[in-house]
Design an enzyme around this catalytic site. Sequence first.
Site, PDB file in Angstrom:
ATOM      1  CE  LYS A 113      -1.865   6.686   4.538  1.00  0.00           C
ATOM      2  NZ  LYS A 113      -1.632   5.598   5.606  1.00  0.00           N
ATOM      3  CE  LYS A 193       2.345   2.128  -7.377  1.00  0.00           C
ATOM      4  NZ  LYS A 193       3.521   2.898  -6.469  1.00  0.00           N
ATOM      5  CE  LYS A 196      -0.947  -5.682  -1.171  1.00  0.00           C
ATOM      6  NZ  LYS A 196       0.571  -5.345  -1.745  1.00  0.00           N
TER       7      LYS A 196
END
Length: 325
Positions: A113, A193, A196
């Site tokens: 990130k 994969k 969430k």
Amino acid sequence: MARILTGIQSSGRPHLGNILGAIAPAIELSKDPNNESFFFIADLHSLITIKDGPLREEYVRAIAATWLAFGFDTDRNVFWRQSRVQEHTELAWYLNCFTPFPMLANAHSFKDKSERLADVNAGLFTYPVLQAADILLYDANIVPVGKDQKQHLEMTRDIATALNRQVGQDILVLPDARIDERLMVIPGVDGQKMSKSYNNYIDIFLPEKELRKAVMKIMTDSTPLEEPKNPDTDITFQLYSLIAGEPEVALMRQNYEKGGFGYGHAKQALYEMILEKFSEPRRIFNYYMENTAELEQKLVEGEEKARQIAQETIKKVRKALGYGS
């Protein structure tokens, strides 16, 4: 006796990937009389992304109910919420002071990130240090991890080694990673994969109609119903193979290869297998989600056991660093 430690973030309800890749294998390890298992809910880590308190509490309950639904013995082992044992954050500070900046800058959790630094908070940057504290606080010998967490465990060992070297004694136990190569990556409904963050997961605890709808979203190719299909490249077959027995998997393979068997049939078979395989866990999960006082009691009991061990470690670290006798 080997002490095994596993933590799972309270960033959502556990999905099939979490269960197959982490929860079920960890519980299986806990059943070995030669093992002592410490399983915790990493609700401090989840604050990095989940700022909504009531939502995070709901996720904590769902995670706790899942561990119990799959047979984790809380009387024999230790089961707790990270946030209820304050020694986690105290040890994290001590370890921060032995952690070089470049180590954290090279962590996958940060680098993934780092192109959008405005979205990175200090909690994300120091995530590996709190994770190290979670592990080192309990003298864990073995930490089951996925391949994506292997780097963080190596960092834990490096940080502990630095502190041990400074104080001239091995007060922190260096843990070893245990990686299950077979269950390293569980595919989601889109082939990536299951995660969430990708919104590609299957929640096995959904009501039946919602569960079936989730299974039917699995991506497939355009091979016509009547033609043979390659089971080894199909997501539905891969998931079915992970939860069904060998005879059922062999029959499913035959159905794919002979033709006249559509992907809709395969998805229906997967849906029915989930209901069959996880019938009892679904029942227990729903029981605890409806009886939260019983769930809370089990967590409180575990937190008392965890706290006693954590306090002993903190005493040793404080004394070694000159913060108390």
